[in-house]
Design an enzyme around this catalytic site. Structure first.
Site, PDB file in Angstrom:
ATOM      1  N   GLU A  59      -4.985  -1.830 -55.423  1.00  0.00           N
ATOM      2  CA  GLU A  59      -4.616  -0.469 -54.998  1.00  0.00           C
ATOM      3  C   GLU A  59      -3.474   0.064 -55.866  1.00  0.00           C
ATOM      4  OE1 GLU A  59      -4.831   0.591 -50.879  1.00  0.00           O
ATOM      5  OE2 GLU A  59      -2.706   1.107 -50.913  1.00  0.00           O
ATOM      6  N   ASP A 104       0.212   9.338 -41.641  1.00  0.00           N
ATOM      7  CA  ASP A 104       1.337   9.269 -40.703  1.00  0.00           C
ATOM      8  C   ASP A 104       1.724  10.671 -40.267  1.00  0.00           C
ATOM      9  OD1 ASP A 104       1.668   6.520 -40.556  1.00  0.00           O
ATOM     10  OD2 ASP A 104       2.749   6.485 -42.466  1.00  0.00           O
ATOM     11  N   ALA A 134      -8.326   9.824 -37.279  1.00  0.00           N
ATOM     12  CA  ALA A 134      -9.196   9.577 -38.435  1.00  0.00           C
ATOM     13  C   ALA A 134     -10.670   9.738 -38.046  1.00  0.00           C
ATOM     14  CB  ALA A 134      -8.938   8.177 -38.979  1.00  0.00           C
ATOM     15  N   HIS A 153      -1.719  -0.943 -34.359  1.00  0.00           N
ATOM     16  CA  HIS A 153      -1.045   0.161 -35.051  1.00  0.00           C
ATOM     17  C   HIS A 153       0.324   0.380 -34.407  1.00  0.00           C
ATOM     18  CE1 HIS A 153      -0.305   4.485 -36.029  1.00  0.00           C
ATOM     19  NE2 HIS A 153      -0.762   4.093 -37.198  1.00  0.00           N
ATOM     20  N   GLN A 180      -4.368  -3.343 -42.718  1.00  0.00           N
ATOM     21  CA  GLN A 180      -2.943  -3.290 -43.032  1.00  0.00           C
ATOM     22  C   GLN A 180      -2.554  -4.665 -43.550  1.00  0.00           C
ATOM     23  OE1 GLN A 180      -0.168  -1.629 -43.543  1.00  0.00           O
ATOM     24  NE2 GLN A 180       0.190  -0.846 -41.482  1.00  0.00           N
TER      25      GLN A 180
HETATM   26  P1  FAD Z   1      -6.279   6.513 -36.653  1.00  0.00           P
HETATM   27  O1  FAD Z   1      -7.453   5.641 -36.798  1.00  0.00           O
HETATM   28  O2  FAD Z   1      -6.491   7.917 -36.215  1.00  0.00           O
HETATM   29  O3  FAD Z   1      -5.273   5.780 -35.656  1.00  0.00           O
HETATM   30  C1  FAD Z   1      -3.931   6.229 -35.494  1.00  0.00           C
HETATM   31  C2  FAD Z   1      -3.426   5.908 -34.083  1.00  0.00           C
HETATM   32  O4  FAD Z   1      -4.114   6.733 -33.136  1.00  0.00           O
HETATM   33  C3  FAD Z   1      -3.666   4.466 -33.646  1.00  0.00           C
HETATM   34  O5  FAD Z   1      -2.576   4.071 -32.850  1.00  0.00           O
HETATM   35  C4  FAD Z   1      -4.948   4.550 -32.818  1.00  0.00           C
HETATM   36  O6  FAD Z   1      -5.019   3.517 -31.862  1.00  0.00           O
HETATM   37  C5  FAD Z   1      -4.787   5.918 -32.179  1.00  0.00           C
HETATM   38  N1  FAD Z   1      -6.071   6.575 -31.909  1.00  0.00           N
HETATM   39  C6  FAD Z   1      -7.146   6.583 -32.714  1.00  0.00           C
HETATM   40  N2  FAD Z   1      -8.144   7.314 -32.138  1.00  0.00           N
HETATM   41  C7  FAD Z   1      -7.652   7.766 -30.959  1.00  0.00           C
HETATM   42  C8  FAD Z   1      -8.170   8.570 -29.911  1.00  0.00           C
HETATM   43  N3  FAD Z   1      -9.428   9.053 -29.968  1.00  0.00           N
HETATM   44  N4  FAD Z   1      -7.365   8.854 -28.827  1.00  0.00           N
HETATM   45  C9  FAD Z   1      -6.102   8.384 -28.770  1.00  0.00           C
HETATM   46  N5  FAD Z   1      -5.555   7.604 -29.744  1.00  0.00           N
HETATM   47  C10 FAD Z   1      -6.314   7.302 -30.799  1.00  0.00           C
HETATM   48  N6  FAD Z   1      -1.270   6.697 -45.430  1.00  0.00           N
HETATM   49  C11 FAD Z   1      -1.184   7.711 -46.344  1.00  0.00           C
HETATM   50  O7  FAD Z   1      -0.459   8.698 -46.125  1.00  0.00           O
HETATM   51  N7  FAD Z   1      -1.914   7.666 -47.521  1.00  0.00           N
HETATM   52  C12 FAD Z   1      -2.743   6.630 -47.812  1.00  0.00           C
HETATM   53  O8  FAD Z   1      -3.370   6.627 -48.872  1.00  0.00           O
HETATM   54  C13 FAD Z   1      -2.847   5.542 -46.877  1.00  0.00           C
HETATM   55  N8  FAD Z   1      -3.671   4.483 -47.114  1.00  0.00           N
HETATM   56  C14 FAD Z   1      -3.806   3.493 -46.158  1.00  0.00           C
HETATM   57  C15 FAD Z   1      -4.702   2.428 -46.395  1.00  0.00           C
HETATM   58  C16 FAD Z   1      -4.837   1.392 -45.474  1.00  0.00           C
HETATM   59  C17 FAD Z   1      -5.816   0.274 -45.725  1.00  0.00           C
HETATM   60  C18 FAD Z   1      -4.039   1.405 -44.287  1.00  0.00           C
HETATM   61  C19 FAD Z   1      -4.144   0.265 -43.298  1.00  0.00           C
HETATM   62  C20 FAD Z   1      -3.162   2.457 -44.033  1.00  0.00           C
HETATM   63  C21 FAD Z   1      -3.030   3.508 -44.961  1.00  0.00           C
HETATM   64  N9  FAD Z   1      -2.176   4.594 -44.747  1.00  0.00           N
HETATM   65  C22 FAD Z   1      -2.080   5.627 -45.665  1.00  0.00           C
HETATM   66  C23 FAD Z   1      -1.354   4.661 -43.514  1.00  0.00           C
HETATM   67  C24 FAD Z   1      -2.079   5.402 -42.377  1.00  0.00           C
HETATM   68  O9  FAD Z   1      -2.258   6.761 -42.743  1.00  0.00           O
HETATM   69  C25 FAD Z   1      -1.211   5.305 -41.125  1.00  0.00           C
HETATM   70  O10 FAD Z   1      -1.174   3.985 -40.647  1.00  0.00           O
HETATM   71  C26 FAD Z   1      -1.556   6.279 -39.991  1.00  0.00           C
HETATM   72  O11 FAD Z   1      -0.461   6.261 -39.069  1.00  0.00           O
HETATM   73  C27 FAD Z   1      -2.833   5.953 -39.229  1.00  0.00           C
HETATM   74  O12 FAD Z   1      -3.947   6.268 -39.943  1.00  0.00           O
HETATM   75  P2  FAD Z   1      -5.405   5.811 -39.392  1.00  0.00           P
HETATM   76  O13 FAD Z   1      -6.396   6.383 -40.300  1.00  0.00           O
HETATM   77  O14 FAD Z   1      -5.417   4.361 -39.135  1.00  0.00           O
HETATM   78  O15 FAD Z   1      -5.405   6.608 -37.986  1.00  0.00           O
END
Ligand code: FAD
Length: 287
Positions: A17, A109, A123, A148, A175
């Site tokens: 990455e 975030d 997401a 998370h 992560q």
């Molecule tokens: P989600 O899957 O939406 O989850 C976020 C939180 O919401 C979790 O606590 C989950 O349990 C909760 N949640 C999910 N769905 C629901 C629902 N329907 N109702 C209520 N709660 C819910 N960040 C960047 O800015 N740029 C990047 O390029 C980047 N790359 C990453 C790559 C990897 C492999 C990882 C692990 C993380 C990366 N991140 C990046 C960080 C990531 O954006 C953060 O961790 C962010 O806070 C969560 O993103 P997510 O897509 O996992 O969110």
């Protein structure tokens, strides 16, 4: 090439990455570092998306450069929390028009000022939209073996993960973690929930004590005693710390491969020398 096809090949492989510069002025330096990693011929390279989409153009530009100059499969990341539906449609259409076949779909975030665009809360909303705009893209999503940071209960986190996968994910990337048992345990728990897509473990070679404290602060990742002792002993000596951090990451990777996990994603942080040292150490294992 689609990452799902790479994962279907039953052999050990490593991907790396990189992250784009914060400003356009840093683009040449990042392209150079990414190019030096690409010549090592990883199975693919991912390019992160700046917080709140601040460097969205640069993500695609770095990804294109890696693919066009070095022929390496790429995966740009895309976050949605600070974007409107229109902006997301533009980005996905652009990625598709460039002939890129993979995308990492993330919420991102919540910005420190709390300002979000409100079109996307999770997401899973983004994944649903990408599937509708570009049904053929191979889509990856994030997962958190230790939960998370915002999630109060691991069970809820896995329930939401199941929903997210069902919205159209092809694979998950974790992560970082420093204790493989946490990952193996997570695999059992998600299988139990019916999550059956491939899960790529994300391994971070920690090369400075500062990098460790920053990563732990952001992700809440557990640091096992064995690794803590390494950082306590070598943290003040950059050469020793780099060597020990790379060896620790290689030990994690060897253990993963020995336990049947074929593909590993390395958070190489724009450091070609770290990526090279890892591949050198694993030369025969990866052949
Ligand atoms: P989600 O899957 O939406 O989850 C976020 C939180 O919401 C979790 O606590 C989950 O349990 C909760 N949640 C999910 N769905 C629901 C629902 N329907 N109702 C209520 N709660 C819910 N960040 C960047 O800015 N740029 C990047 O390029 C980047 N790359 C990453 C790559 C990897 C492999 C990882 C692990 C993380 C990366 N991140 C990046 C960080 C990531 O954006 C953060 O961790 C962010 O806070 C969560 O993103 P997510 O897509 O996992 O969110």
């Amino acid at each position: 090439m689609k990452i799902s096809d790479i994962l279907a090949q039953n052999k050990p492989s490593i991907s790396f990455e990189v992250f784009p510069p914060k400003q356009e002025t840093g683009l040449d330096g990042v392209k150079q570092a990414a190019g030096a990693i690409a010549v090592l011929e990883p199975s693919f390279m991912s390019v992160t998306y700046g917080a709140a989409g601040s460097t969205s153009k640069l993500t695609i530009e770095v990804a294109k450069d890696i693919r066009d100059l070095h022929g390496v499969t790429v995966m740009p990341h895309l976050t949605c929390v600070a974007s409107t539906r229109e902006q997301i449609r533009d980005m996905v259409t652009k990625i598709q028009a460039e002939g890129i076949e993979n995308i990492m779909a993330l919420r991102g975030d919540i910005p420190k000022d709390g300002v979000i665009a409100h079109d996307y809360l999770h997401a899973s909303d983004l994944i649903t939209d990408i599937r509708a705009i570009a049904p053929d893209l191979c889509i990856g999503g994030a997962c958190y073996p230790e939960g998370h940071v915002e999630s109060e209960h691991k069970k809820d986190d896995i329930d939401f993960l199941k929903f997210k996968v069902d919205c159209g994910l092809d694979f998950l990337t974790t992560q970082m973690f420093f204790d493989n048992n946490i990952f193996y345990n997570f695999l059992y728990r998600i299988k139990d929930k019916g999550i059956n897509v491939p899960v790529i473990p994300g391994i971070m070679p920690v090369t400075t004590a500062k990098q460790l404290s920053r990563s732990v602060q952001l992700s809440g990742t557990n640091v096992p005693e064995r690794f803590r002792a390494i950082v306590d002993r070598f943290g003040d000596d950059p050469d020793s710390m780099r060597q020990a951090g790379i060896i620790y990451a290689c030990e994690q990777i060897i253990d993963l491969i020995a336990n049947g996990v074929n593909h590993i994603h390395v958070y190489s942080m724009n450091k070609p020398e770290v990526a090279k040292a890892i591949l050198d150490n694993l030369k025969y294992i990866l052949e």
